[in-house]
Every structure is written in structure tokens, then in C-alpha cells.
Write a protein that holds these residues in place. Sequence first.
Motif, short mmCIF file in Angstrom:
data_model
loop_
_atom_site.label_atom_id
_atom_site.label_comp_id
_atom_site.label_asym_id
_atom_site.label_seq_id
_atom_site.Cartn_x
_atom_site.Cartn_y
_atom_site.Cartn_z
N GLN A 82 24.73 -10.27 2.74
CA GLN A 82 24.73 -10.24 4.20
C GLN A 82 24.73 -8.80 4.71
OE1 GLN A 82 28.17 -12.16 5.83
NE2 GLN A 82 27.31 -12.34 7.90
N VAL A 83 25.51 -7.94 4.06
CA VAL A 83 25.58 -6.53 4.45
C VAL A 83 24.28 -5.82 4.07
CG1 VAL A 83 26.77 -4.34 4.06
CG2 VAL A 83 28.08 -6.45 4.34
N TRP A 84 23.77 -6.11 2.88
CA TRP A 84 22.52 -5.50 2.43
C TRP A 84 21.40 -5.78 3.43
CZ3 TRP A 84 21.31 -2.62 -1.99
CH2 TRP A 84 19.94 -2.44 -2.24
N ARG A 85 21.29 -7.03 3.85
CA ARG A 85 20.23 -7.39 4.80
C ARG A 85 20.46 -6.74 6.16
NH1 ARG A 85 19.79 -13.85 3.18
NH2 ARG A 85 18.26 -13.57 1.49
N TRP A 86 21.70 -6.62 6.57
CA TRP A 86 22.01 -5.98 7.85
C TRP A 86 21.59 -4.51 7.83
CZ3 TRP A 86 26.66 -2.69 8.29
CH2 TRP A 86 26.82 -2.16 9.59
N VAL A 87 21.93 -3.81 6.76
CA VAL A 87 21.57 -2.39 6.66
C VAL A 87 20.05 -2.22 6.69
CG1 VAL A 87 21.60 -0.37 5.13
CG2 VAL A 87 23.68 -1.73 5.45
N PHE A 88 19.32 -3.04 5.94
CA PHE A 88 17.87 -2.93 5.91
C PHE A 88 17.25 -3.32 7.25
CE2 PHE A 88 18.04 -2.02 1.52
CZ PHE A 88 16.78 -1.56 1.14
N SER A 89 17.84 -4.32 7.93
CA SER A 89 17.27 -4.75 9.20
C SER A 89 17.34 -3.65 10.24
CB SER A 89 17.99 -6.00 9.71
OG SER A 89 19.31 -5.71 10.12
N VAL A 90 18.39 -2.85 10.20
CA VAL A 90 18.53 -1.75 11.15
C VAL A 90 17.74 -0.53 10.69
CG1 VAL A 90 20.14 -0.14 12.24
CG2 VAL A 90 20.79 -2.54 11.94
N ARG A 169 28.99 9.78 14.76
CA ARG A 169 29.96 8.70 14.62
C ARG A 169 29.39 7.54 13.81
NH1 ARG A 169 34.22 8.01 17.42
NH2 ARG A 169 33.84 5.77 17.72
N ILE A 170 28.34 7.78 13.03
CA ILE A 170 27.71 6.69 12.30
C ILE A 170 28.71 5.97 11.39
CG2 ILE A 170 26.91 8.28 10.49
CD1 ILE A 170 24.57 6.39 10.00
N ASN A 171 29.61 6.73 10.79
CA ASN A 171 30.56 6.12 9.86
C ASN A 171 31.51 5.17 10.58
OD1 ASN A 171 32.18 5.94 7.31
ND2 ASN A 171 33.69 6.99 8.59
N ALA A 172 32.06 5.63 11.69
CA ALA A 172 33.03 4.81 12.43
C ALA A 172 32.38 3.59 13.05
CB ALA A 172 33.72 5.65 13.50
N THR A 173 31.23 3.79 13.69
CA THR A 173 30.58 2.66 14.36
C THR A 173 30.05 1.65 13.37
OG1 THR A 173 28.52 3.95 14.47
CG2 THR A 173 29.97 4.03 16.39
N ALA A 174 29.49 2.13 12.26
CA ALA A 174 28.98 1.20 11.24
C ALA A 174 30.11 0.44 10.58
CB ALA A 174 28.16 1.96 10.20
N ALA A 175 31.25 1.11 10.35
CA ALA A 175 32.38 0.43 9.73
C ALA A 175 32.90 -0.71 10.61
CB ALA A 175 33.50 1.43 9.44
N LYS A 176 32.94 -0.47 11.91
CA LYS A 176 33.38 -1.52 12.83
C LYS A 176 32.39 -2.68 12.84
CE LYS A 176 35.88 1.59 15.96
NZ LYS A 176 35.91 2.18 17.34
N ALA A 177 31.10 -2.35 12.85
CA ALA A 177 30.08 -3.41 12.86
C ALA A 177 30.11 -4.22 11.57
CB ALA A 177 28.70 -2.78 13.07
N GLU A 178 30.29 -3.55 10.45
CA GLU A 178 30.35 -4.26 9.16
C GLU A 178 31.59 -5.16 9.10
OE1 GLU A 178 30.46 -3.41 4.33
OE2 GLU A 178 30.40 -1.74 5.75
N ALA A 179 32.70 -4.68 9.62
CA ALA A 179 33.92 -5.49 9.62
C ALA A 179 33.73 -6.75 10.46
CB ALA A 179 35.09 -4.66 10.15
N ARG A 180 33.07 -6.61 11.61
CA ARG A 180 32.79 -7.78 12.44
C ARG A 180 31.86 -8.75 11.71
NH1 ARG A 180 32.22 -3.91 16.61
NH2 ARG A 180 29.95 -4.08 16.45
N LEU A 181 30.88 -8.20 11.03
CA LEU A 181 29.91 -9.02 10.30
C LEU A 181 30.59 -9.87 9.24
CD1 LEU A 181 26.78 -9.48 9.93
CD2 LEU A 181 26.90 -7.73 8.16
N LEU A 182 31.58 -9.29 8.56
CA LEU A 182 32.25 -9.96 7.46
C LEU A 182 33.54 -10.66 7.89
CD1 LEU A 182 31.80 -7.24 4.69
CD2 LEU A 182 30.44 -9.32 5.03
#
Length: 268
Positions: A82-90, A169-182
Motif C-alpha cells: 500500500q505504501v509502495w503504491r502510494w509513493v509511486f503514485s505521487v 518539510r517532505i519528511n514531516a508531511t510524508a510521515a503524517k500522510a503515511e501514518a494516516r494511510l496505515l
Amino acid sequence: MVRRENRPVAPPRRADVGQFPRHPRAVLPSRAGVGPGPPRQARERRVERSACAANGGVVTRWILCNNAGVNGGGPIDETPLQVWRWVFSVNIEGQFTGVSTFLPRFKQRGRRAHIVNTASMAGIVPVIHVGAYASSKFASVGFSMVLRDELRGTGVGVSLLVPGTMATRINATAAKAEARLLGQDVKSGVVAANNAVLAQGADPDRVGAQVLEAMRERQFLIVTHRDFEPLVSRVHAEIERAFREFDGRHGPDAAARMLLEGRNPVSS
């Protein structure tokens, strides 16, 4: 994506990279979200609607900046699909959506235009424990190189930004988005450690000015830190060594010969 502001800048009169506006108020950004969601055509319509809304309903842009990017996952065997596909989709599908939406319009207008794709040094130098991010950025490099070659001889230029560490802020924003995703909590300790490294990176505003200079000079590859050169050389040396040491047991390759002659071996 960037458009002309109606007041301060007259439209370019010739296909000259020097005609890009130099005044900081000459461009206004419009944002379009990318990521998992509707099918391609629906995403393209959403991107175009966002662009039109920022310009009174008319697309008059001549610069497309595909800058969306996220990091996620960890070691490859510990990264959820799910995370792999999210990263590639963006990171890569978002670039494809932007290009496939606006490039036909750039061609139709027949005037000078430019596309800037943002990859990463992690798309040239493999970085462990961020396999999804690095793989998507390698894809971005290949995508941009093909796009550059396909657009040779047209009025549409292509640049590829491969930044090193940036103070974003890519690290902070991506971490929040990934946490929501999972459906998990943000790993605050990891975020803090990575933020400490990013804080020492290049100033995004200065890199933005560098990108504008590169567009004016029709420069394709844009790097931000010389420190990566030995690491890039190491990658290239491994590839070149593999060719030197190979015994050529399979004979000549017709496709390679055609490419060297400037011909495309792939029919479409």
C-alpha cells in the motif's frame, strides 16, 4: 505549475529561453494534488480544472513544474505494498499525469514552453532503507530523459532537478500522510532525526532561482551539491566495468547499433 500574471509581463515574442519572465511577481503558482484515486482521465481533468481555476478558466501556462514528492516505507521487505503504491503514485505517476495533461496543450499552442521534473540524487545513487522512494526517483530520471529526447527539436524544453539534501518539510508531511494511510501513529523519533539532517540542506528559494537559470540556459540536468559526484562516479564505474569485463558471447546487438545511428529500434 506556473502561469503568467496578466499585468506585469508581456507575452514572449520569440522562442527564446531568455524570454522567460525574470521578475519574481511574473509567475503565480497553481497546485494540483496527485496520488491514489480516480482513473487517469479523471485525474487529468482534476489537474486541468485546478490549473484553470487559478487563471480565470483559461490555461495559458508555459511552465510545468512536477514537484510533488513523498517518502515512505523502509527496507524493501518491510515496506507494505500500500505504501509502495502510494509513493509511486505521487512521485512518478504524478509526473506522468502532469505531462500527459499539459504537453498536448503546449504543442498545440506552438510557443516556447518548459517542463521541470523533480527527481532526487536518490534516483541516481541507490540509498538503502528508502527503496520505494529511490525506485520512484530512478523512474523519474528515466522518464525525464526519454521525455527530453522525444521533445528534441520542439519548442518544449525539459529540465530534471536532482537535488541533494533540501531544507524542506517532505519528511514531516510524508510521515503524517503515511501514518494516516496505515492507520498508525507518526514515528516522531524518526521524523525528528530526519528533520535534523534536512535542516542542514539547501535553501529551496535559492534552488528555485537556480532552476530558473537552468531553464533560461536550456540546461537539462540540475544538481545542487557537488558532494555526490564521487558516489555517482562509483555507480558509473561499476556499469562501465561490467561492459569492459564482458566477453561479448552473444554477438552484436542490432538495437544498440540503431540507437548509435540515431534511429529508434522500437516501432510504435
